[in-house]
Design a protein around this motif. Structure first.
Motif, PDB file in Angstrom:
ATOM      1  N   ARG A   1       0.822  -1.201   0.000  1.00  0.00           N
ATOM      2  CA  ARG A   1       0.000   0.000   0.000  1.00  0.00           C
ATOM      3  C   ARG A   1       0.865   1.263   0.000  1.00  0.00           C
ATOM      4  NH1 ARG A   1      -4.508  -0.692   4.621  1.00  0.00           N
ATOM      5  NH2 ARG A   1      -5.571   0.803   3.278  1.00  0.00           N
ATOM      6  N   VAL A   2       0.388   2.272  -0.694  1.00  0.00           N
ATOM      7  CA  VAL A   2       1.034   3.592  -0.715  1.00  0.00           C
ATOM      8  C   VAL A   2      -0.061   4.642  -0.527  1.00  0.00           C
ATOM      9  CG1 VAL A   2       2.347   5.253  -2.070  1.00  0.00           C
ATOM     10  CG2 VAL A   2       2.880   2.822  -2.240  1.00  0.00           C
ATOM     11  N   LYS A   3       0.199   5.638   0.305  1.00  0.00           N
ATOM     12  CA  LYS A   3      -0.759   6.742   0.427  1.00  0.00           C
ATOM     13  C   LYS A   3      -0.011   8.051   0.641  1.00  0.00           C
ATOM     14  CE  LYS A   3      -1.893   5.540   5.253  1.00  0.00           C
ATOM     15  NZ  LYS A   3      -3.026   5.241   6.168  1.00  0.00           N
TER      16      LYS A   3
ATOM     17  N   ASN B   1      -4.140  17.134   6.858  1.00  0.00           N
ATOM     18  CA  ASN B   1      -4.234  16.310   8.062  1.00  0.00           C
ATOM     19  C   ASN B   1      -5.456  15.396   8.084  1.00  0.00           C
ATOM     20  OD1 ASN B   1      -1.880  17.359   9.143  1.00  0.00           O
ATOM     21  ND2 ASN B   1      -2.944  19.064  10.143  1.00  0.00           N
ATOM     22  N   VAL B   2      -6.375  15.597   7.157  1.00  0.00           N
ATOM     23  CA  VAL B   2      -7.609  14.819   7.151  1.00  0.00           C
ATOM     24  C   VAL B   2      -7.709  13.877   5.953  1.00  0.00           C
ATOM     25  CG1 VAL B   2     -10.144  14.961   7.110  1.00  0.00           C
ATOM     26  CG2 VAL B   2      -8.820  16.615   8.446  1.00  0.00           C
ATOM     27  N   ILE B   3      -7.273  14.328   4.783  1.00  0.00           N
ATOM     28  CA  ILE B   3      -7.506  13.597   3.538  1.00  0.00           C
ATOM     29  C   ILE B   3      -6.190  13.081   2.965  1.00  0.00           C
ATOM     30  CG2 ILE B   3      -8.434  13.742   1.199  1.00  0.00           C
ATOM     31  CD1 ILE B   3     -10.256  15.973   2.161  1.00  0.00           C
ATOM     32  N   ALA B   4      -6.219  11.842   2.457  1.00  0.00           N
ATOM     33  CA  ALA B   4      -5.068  11.250   1.779  1.00  0.00           C
ATOM     34  C   ALA B   4      -5.565  10.483   0.559  1.00  0.00           C
ATOM     35  CB  ALA B   4      -4.298  10.326   2.714  1.00  0.00           C
ATOM     36  N   ILE B   5      -4.744  10.445  -0.472  1.00  0.00           N
ATOM     37  CA  ILE B   5      -5.018   9.568  -1.606  1.00  0.00           C
ATOM     38  C   ILE B   5      -4.170   8.312  -1.423  1.00  0.00           C
ATOM     39  CG2 ILE B   5      -5.698  11.369  -3.221  1.00  0.00           C
ATOM     40  CD1 ILE B   5      -2.849  11.339  -4.326  1.00  0.00           C
ATOM     41  N   ARG B   6      -4.687   7.180  -1.886  1.00  0.00           N
ATOM     42  CA  ARG B   6      -3.995   5.920  -1.617  1.00  0.00           C
ATOM     43  C   ARG B   6      -4.158   4.954  -2.781  1.00  0.00           C
ATOM     44  NH1 ARG B   6      -8.267   3.422   2.868  1.00  0.00           N
ATOM     45  NH2 ARG B   6      -9.922   2.925   1.366  1.00  0.00           N
ATOM     46  N   GLY B   7      -3.280   3.957  -2.813  1.00  0.00           N
ATOM     47  CA  GLY B   7      -3.362   2.896  -3.801  1.00  0.00           C
ATOM     48  C   GLY B   7      -2.753   1.635  -3.230  1.00  0.00           C
TER      49      GLY B   7
ATOM     50  N   SER C   1      -6.180  -1.210  -6.291  1.00  0.00           N
ATOM     51  CA  SER C   1      -7.194  -0.214  -5.930  1.00  0.00           C
ATOM     52  C   SER C   1      -6.572   1.163  -5.848  1.00  0.00           C
ATOM     53  CB  SER C   1      -7.851  -0.575  -4.592  1.00  0.00           C
ATOM     54  OG  SER C   1      -6.924  -0.446  -3.524  1.00  0.00           O
ATOM     55  N   VAL C   2      -7.401   2.169  -6.050  1.00  0.00           N
ATOM     56  CA  VAL C   2      -6.989   3.550  -5.881  1.00  0.00           C
ATOM     57  C   VAL C   2      -8.186   4.295  -5.296  1.00  0.00           C
ATOM     58  CG1 VAL C   2      -7.652   4.147  -8.255  1.00  0.00           C
ATOM     59  CG2 VAL C   2      -6.034   5.592  -7.020  1.00  0.00           C
ATOM     60  N   GLY C   3      -7.910   5.165  -4.312  1.00  0.00           N
ATOM     61  CA  GLY C   3      -9.034   5.831  -3.665  1.00  0.00           C
ATOM     62  C   GLY C   3      -8.598   6.940  -2.733  1.00  0.00           C
ATOM     63  N   ILE C   4      -9.496   7.276  -1.839  1.00  0.00           N
ATOM     64  CA  ILE C   4      -9.287   8.389  -0.918  1.00  0.00           C
ATOM     65  C   ILE C   4      -9.532   7.908   0.508  1.00  0.00           C
ATOM     66  CG2 ILE C   4     -11.693   9.178  -1.103  1.00  0.00           C
ATOM     67  CD1 ILE C   4     -10.554  12.064  -0.999  1.00  0.00           C
ATOM     68  N   GLU C   5      -8.742   8.448   1.450  1.00  0.00           N
ATOM     69  CA  GLU C   5      -8.839   8.051   2.853  1.00  0.00           C
ATOM     70  C   GLU C   5      -9.061   9.295   3.718  1.00  0.00           C
ATOM     71  OE1 GLU C   5      -6.238   4.873   4.686  1.00  0.00           O
ATOM     72  OE2 GLU C   5      -5.387   6.653   5.651  1.00  0.00           O
ATOM     73  N   PHE C   6      -9.899   9.130   4.750  1.00  0.00           N
ATOM     74  CA  PHE C   6     -10.204  10.214   5.681  1.00  0.00           C
ATOM     75  C   PHE C   6      -9.730   9.827   7.075  1.00  0.00           C
ATOM     76  CE2 PHE C   6     -13.331  10.188   2.310  1.00  0.00           C
ATOM     77  CZ  PHE C   6     -13.325  11.503   1.872  1.00  0.00           C
TER      78      PHE C   6
ATOM     79  N   PHE D   1      -9.247   7.402  14.081  1.00  0.00           N
ATOM     80  CA  PHE D   1     -10.195   6.695  13.235  1.00  0.00           C
ATOM     81  C   PHE D   1      -9.827   6.954  11.782  1.00  0.00           C
ATOM     82  CE2 PHE D   1     -12.735   7.068  17.106  1.00  0.00           C
ATOM     83  CZ  PHE D   1     -13.225   5.766  17.217  1.00  0.00           C
ATOM     84  N   VAL D   2      -9.887   5.913  10.956  1.00  0.00           N
ATOM     85  CA  VAL D   2      -9.622   6.060   9.528  1.00  0.00           C
ATOM     86  C   VAL D   2     -10.721   5.345   8.750  1.00  0.00           C
ATOM     87  CG1 VAL D   2      -7.124   6.313   9.728  1.00  0.00           C
ATOM     88  CG2 VAL D   2      -8.114   4.033   9.513  1.00  0.00           C
ATOM     89  N   GLY D   3     -11.012   5.860   7.597  1.00  0.00           N
ATOM     90  CA  GLY D   3     -11.991   5.252   6.716  1.00  0.00           C
ATOM     91  C   GLY D   3     -11.724   5.697   5.303  1.00  0.00           C
ATOM     92  N   GLY D   4     -12.220   4.946   4.354  1.00  0.00           N
ATOM     93  CA  GLY D   4     -11.969   5.323   2.977  1.00  0.00           C
ATOM     94  C   GLY D   4     -12.830   4.578   1.986  1.00  0.00           C
ATOM     95  N   VAL D   5     -12.747   5.051   0.745  1.00  0.00           N
ATOM     96  CA  VAL D   5     -13.461   4.450  -0.381  1.00  0.00           C
ATOM     97  C   VAL D   5     -12.478   4.338  -1.540  1.00  0.00           C
ATOM     98  CG1 VAL D   5     -15.387   4.656  -1.984  1.00  0.00           C
ATOM     99  CG2 VAL D   5     -15.641   5.479   0.368  1.00  0.00           C
ATOM    100  N   SER D   6     -12.480   3.168  -2.206  1.00  0.00           N
ATOM    101  CA  SER D   6     -11.550   2.948  -3.314  1.00  0.00           C
ATOM    102  C   SER D   6     -12.263   2.288  -4.482  1.00  0.00           C
ATOM    103  CB  SER D   6     -10.381   2.048  -2.869  1.00  0.00           C
ATOM    104  OG  SER D   6      -9.628   2.645  -1.836  1.00  0.00           O
ATOM    105  N   LEU D   7     -11.757   2.572  -5.663  1.00  0.00           N
ATOM    106  CA  LEU D   7     -12.170   1.851  -6.858  1.00  0.00           C
ATOM    107  C   LEU D   7     -11.272   0.618  -6.972  1.00  0.00           C
ATOM    108  CD1 LEU D   7     -13.894   1.733  -9.459  1.00  0.00           C
ATOM    109  CD2 LEU D   7     -12.054   3.002 -10.603  1.00  0.00           C
TER     110      LEU D   7
END
Length: 307
Positions: free
Chosen positions: A88-90, A95-101, A146-151, A160-166
């Motif tokens: 994984r890479v992000k 401080n709130v939003i990250a992009i990840r894959g 996968s690629v997506g966004i993490e909060f 707490f972390v959560g996210g949505v990915s394609l």
């Protein structure tokens, strides 16, 4: 499976217990990642892992798994929605939003065997107890990216972390069959283990071949799937810029494209007086829409942040 859940819950409880005390202490400067930081790490899915382990430990379940994978209507469904291990890479935009894959792979090889009666020995002695071995060799591989966004919620060591990915997933493999009893002019329908004769044999009489049994089953190309992956969990920074994570993963919807499936059969051709092979299309391919609440998993991860 129950033990995996117990151990995972215990780890989360211990993590939370230690973090309650850690939250009360001042956080040293440079301990937590800043906006613009990049993380590299890996994650594992212990639920997917224990399934593969169980296939090897319990022979009966191996047989059931192979039968379910290759049974009627003769398709081989080999798509892992959640790989056993992923890199994984992000990158934190703030401080709130990250992009990840992420990219990950999983698979297995099974050589399932059963004893069957020796037809040759029985032909000469009706009371013979000689046995031969039938085998189903099944190898499969699957992967996903996968690629997506993490909060992120919170600014302490425990967050707490959560996210949505394609999510894109693929899978493939083949079955091969080995038999202890050979097809001959005198024994055109030899004894096979029930898993093959009852579940995996899709042959129908054709031309001068009255009976055939599978030698190999394979897909033309890979299975492909596209969907959404969601997760919700905790991230705990144990040392500067290094975090442990635990999250529940969920794939609410996925579209899967199944390729054509062929089977090579062997049988005795009566007019030619020999054993021949016959390649037959046994499934034209299908499309699936997978949705609901059954696609649950769990991810344990380790990340290192740098800037």
């Amino acid at each position: 499976m129950k033990n995996i859940f117990k151990y995972s819950i215990l780890c989360i409880v211990l993590l939370l217990g230690q973090s309650v005390f850690a939250q009360q202490k001042p956080i040293p400067e440079g301990f937590l990642p800043e906006a613009g930081s990049t993380a590299i790490g890996f994650s594992i899915n212990p639920i997917a892992g224990v399934k593969v382990v169980n296939w090897f430990k319990n022979d009966a379940f191996v047989g059931n798994a192979i039968a379910a994978t290759g049974s009627l209507p003769y398709q081989m469904f080999m798509l892992a929605q959640e790989p056993m291990a992923s890199i994984r890479v992000k990158h934190k935009l703030n401080n709130v939003i990250a992009i990840r894959g992420s990219v990950g792979f999983s698979g297995g090889y099974f050589n399932y065997k059963e004893y069957v009666k020796d037809d040759k020995a029985l032909a000469t002695n009706p009371f013979a107890e000689d046995l031969v071995v039938d085998a189903v060799k099944f190898n499969l591989a699957s992967g996903g990216a996968s690629v997506g966004i993490e909060f992120t919620g919170g600014d302490r060591k425990l967050r707490f972390v959560g996210g949505v990915s394609l999510l894109y997933a693929f899978g493939g493999g083949k079955m091969k069959f080995d038999y202890g009893n050979q097809i001959t002019a005198m024994n055109q329908k030899p004894t096979c283990m029930p898993l093959i004769s009852d579940s995996l044999n899709a042959f129908q009489a054709v031309g001068d071949i009255a009976y055939g049994r599978p030698v190999e089953r394979y897909n033309i190309g890979l299975e492909h799937g596209i969907g959404l992956s969601c997760d919700l969990g905790l991230e705990w920074f144990i040392v500067p810029k290094v975090s442990l994570g635990a999250a529940v993963t969920f794939t609410p919807i996925m579209v899967v494209f199944q390729p054509k499936t062929y089977t090579i059969f062997e049988g005795y051709a009566s007019s030619r007086g020999q054993v021949v092979e016959y390649n037959k299309l046994v499934s034209p391919g299908s499309t699936y829409l997978l949705y609901g609440t059954e696609n649950l998993g769990m991810s344990l991860s380790l990340h290192y942040y740098f800037k």
